[in-house]
Write a protein that holds these residues in place. Structure first.
Motif, short mmCIF file in Angstrom:
data_model
loop_
_atom_site.label_atom_id
_atom_site.label_comp_id
_atom_site.label_asym_id
_atom_site.label_seq_id
_atom_site.Cartn_x
_atom_site.Cartn_y
_atom_site.Cartn_z
N GLY A 1 24.23 7.54 1.31
CA GLY A 1 23.61 7.91 0.05
C GLY A 1 24.17 9.19 -0.50
O GLY A 1 24.74 10.02 0.22
N ALA B 1 21.93 7.33 -8.29
CA ALA B 1 21.73 7.10 -6.86
C ALA B 1 20.36 7.57 -6.39
O ALA B 1 19.98 7.32 -5.25
N THR C 1 16.55 7.23 -6.15
CA THR C 1 15.61 6.12 -6.30
C THR C 1 14.38 6.56 -7.10
O THR C 1 14.07 7.76 -7.18
N PRO C 2 13.66 5.61 -7.69
CA PRO C 2 12.43 5.97 -8.40
C PRO C 2 11.44 6.73 -7.52
O PRO C 2 10.76 7.64 -7.99
N GLN D 1 12.22 8.74 -4.95
CA GLN D 1 12.74 10.10 -4.81
C GLN D 1 12.49 10.91 -6.07
O GLN D 1 12.13 12.08 -6.01
N ARG D 2 12.68 10.26 -7.22
CA ARG D 2 12.48 10.97 -8.48
C ARG D 2 11.04 11.40 -8.65
O ARG D 2 10.76 12.55 -9.02
#
Length: 546
Positions: free
Chosen positions: A113, A195, A197-198, A200-201
């Motif tokens: 990642g 890169a 992810t929703p 993580q955001r």
């Protein structure tokens, strides 16, 4: 006007007493009543007795200070959260140390990642250069890595990230072994953010808003746009902020508007303006701020993004649609372009109409007497970041290296802006500089160029009421009856009235001056500690063990 703020539970009527309440309604106030999310009364301890039996809760402040909650008028929320939860290079003192941090972070994060970091500044390193691509590739162990410079206008990346962006080598701003700028930078940034992810955001956004609340910040202005983030990120942030307790979020989307259809799309995103980082130029640190005369350490004048004609078209379309416009402008040529464009719009629409729209300019660092006067004439708000001067000002700082000492000494002239009647709104541009409201006020009061210093009171106002005025609201950022109950409670020392002139500071601590005091922000003095933050009458932060 659209704003995101969490849904409110049933409001309780609360009496706060036994402290100091910073309010122009009563400079000696020690108590305050909050009812239905608004300030209902501010006054003295004796008068508070009359309310004690008729409220749902009585809070003993135990000598604490109550102030309006701060507004940070320029934030990149997701990037701030990623910096809090990801790779932070702001503390790296050398290139070698920075590479070591990259290596350790990559080794600690298994599963591949992309790695997103932030905060390096080669101007502070003894090596005086950023990492080469080869050095970064080795440290990252072949991972895709995106590391923007502290100003976020250039970035170093690994080969693995470049491989995710077909055609990047042909884009403007691509350099084989130097930081990427311009279109190349925007392309790799988009690939890196894709890169994330929703999940993580959302985690990053929650972390950023929680951190803001812990610092007494009740409102943030999210400065988003297609070159900074994406629509999904922006809409997701506004939705998240509307569904959980936390700071209010006013969102700006930085995209040019040409007509009513374009303005309608801005509103459909949930934005209150087509403003924020709508780039007229870049940054001084990355040599992309647009100057009238060449840099002292580079044989060019930077990079222009929007000319006066396009600025005028944007301001005209926004004003006609009743939408706030705004721009990112740092260099003197960029600021001149903004002034020319807004003036042209005012000649088309009428000056009163343009002034009433309260258009704003972010950063506005390189001003002269003519452009300062024009800001006042055109009703432009200067959304500025005093921590920039603290970080890069002074005779030995980055600004002086980029511009020479004489030009650098003209930057960020807050006192002249206030004297001219230009509205100021303070912010951090986080994660460029950290969320730090009291530190921001201190940086303005102790500007590295003495002539540009303002009083602590003026700086505090710019970081509270100024932020509300910058979104067209005159009812917030101040603790008076009828105002939204957005406030913070602080543990602090003696309260003073502080001005740039020490003679003023000495006599104005006398209670007879009738001016509410504020914490001592002398450099080296401890900053106030936030005990509680309240937004629209709802507690969004309580300091642990308090």
């Amino acid at each position: 006007m659209t704003e995101s703020t969490a849904p409110q539970s049933e409001h309780r009527t609360v009496l706060l007493r036994g402290g100091d309440v910073h309010s122009p309604a009563d400079p000696f106030a020690t108590a305050m009543v909050v009812e239905r999310g608004h300030v209902a009364w501010v006054g003295s301890e004796g008068a508070a007795d009359a309310f004690a039996s008729g409220v749902d809760e009585v809070v003993d402040l135990e000598g604490a200070l109550v102030t309006p909650a701060f507004t940070d008028s320029h934030v990149h929320t997701t990037s701030t959260g990623l910096a809090l939860t990801g790779l932070d290079l702001s503390g790296a003192r050398t290139l070698t140390e920075a590479l070591g941090l990259v290596r350790a972070f990559a080794n600690s994060r298994g599963g591949g990642g992309a790695i997103l970091g932030h905060g390096w500044d080669a101007a502070r390193w003894p090596e005086q250069r950023p990492p080469s691509r080869g050095e970064l590739d080795e440290a990252a162990g072949g991972r895709a890595v995106y590391l923007p410079r502290v100003d976020v206008h250039s970035a170093v990346v690994t080969t693995a990230l470049l491989d995710l962006v077909p055609g990047v080598t042909s884009l403007a701003g691509y350099h084989p072994d130097a930081p990427l700028t311009g279109d190349a930078h925007h392309a790799v940034r988009a690939a890196a953010h894709a890169a994330v992810t929703p999940v993580q955001r959302a985690q990053a956004q929650r972390a950023a808003l929680a951190h803001a609340a812990s610092l007494g910040i009740g409102t943030v202005h999210e400065c988003a746009g297609p070159e900074i983030s994406d629509e999904e990120d922006f809409v997701g942030l506004l939705k998240l902020a509307s569904e959980q307790p936390g700071p209010r979020v006013f969102g700006y989307w930085a995209e040019p508007v040409e007509d009513a259809k374009g303005a309608r799309r801005i509103r459909e995103l949930g934005a209150i303006g087509a403003a924020g980082d709508l780039f007229v130029d870049g940054s001084l640190g990355s040599h992309t701020a647009l100057l009238h005369d060449p840099y002292a350490d580079a044989p060019h004048t930077g990079t222009g993004r929007l000319d006066a004609a396009r600025i005028a078209a944007h301001v005209t379309a926004c004003t006609e649609a009743g939408l706030q416009a705004g721009f990112h402008a740092i260099g003197d040529a960029a600021v001149s372009a903004v002034v020319a464009g807004v003036r042209a719009a005012s000649e088309t629409l009428g000056l009163a109409r343009v002034r009433a729209a309260r258009h704003r300019v972010e950063h506005a660092e390189m001003l002269n007497p003519e452009t300062i006067a024009a800001f006042a004439e055109l009703g432009l708000t200067a959304s500025v970041q005093p921590a920039f001067d603290a970080a890069w000002g002074g005779t030995e700082g980055m600004y002086a290296r980029r511009l020479g000492a004489e030009r650098a000494a003209t930057l960020n002239p807050y006192a002249a802006l206030l004297r001219a009647g230009v509205p100021l709104a303070f912010g951090s541009d986080s994660p460029v500089t950290p969320l730090d409201p009291w530190g921001t006020v201190r940086a303005a009061a102790h500007h590295r160029t003495p002539d540009h210093r303002v009083s602590v009171r003026a700086g505090f106002t710019a970081h509270t009421r100024g932020g509300w005025r910058a979104v067209g609201r005159d009812d917030g950022g101040v603790l008076v009856p009828g105002a939204p109950a957005d406030y913070a409670v602080w543990r602090t020392g003696e309260l003073l009235v502080q001005a740039p002139d020490d003679r003023v500071a000495r006599w104005s601590t006398d209670p007879r001056s009738g001016t509410p005091g504020l914490p001592d922000l002398t450099p080296g003095a401890g900053l106030p500690v936030c005990l509680r933050t309240v937004v629209f009458g709802q507690t969004v932060y309580v300091r642990p063990n308090e």
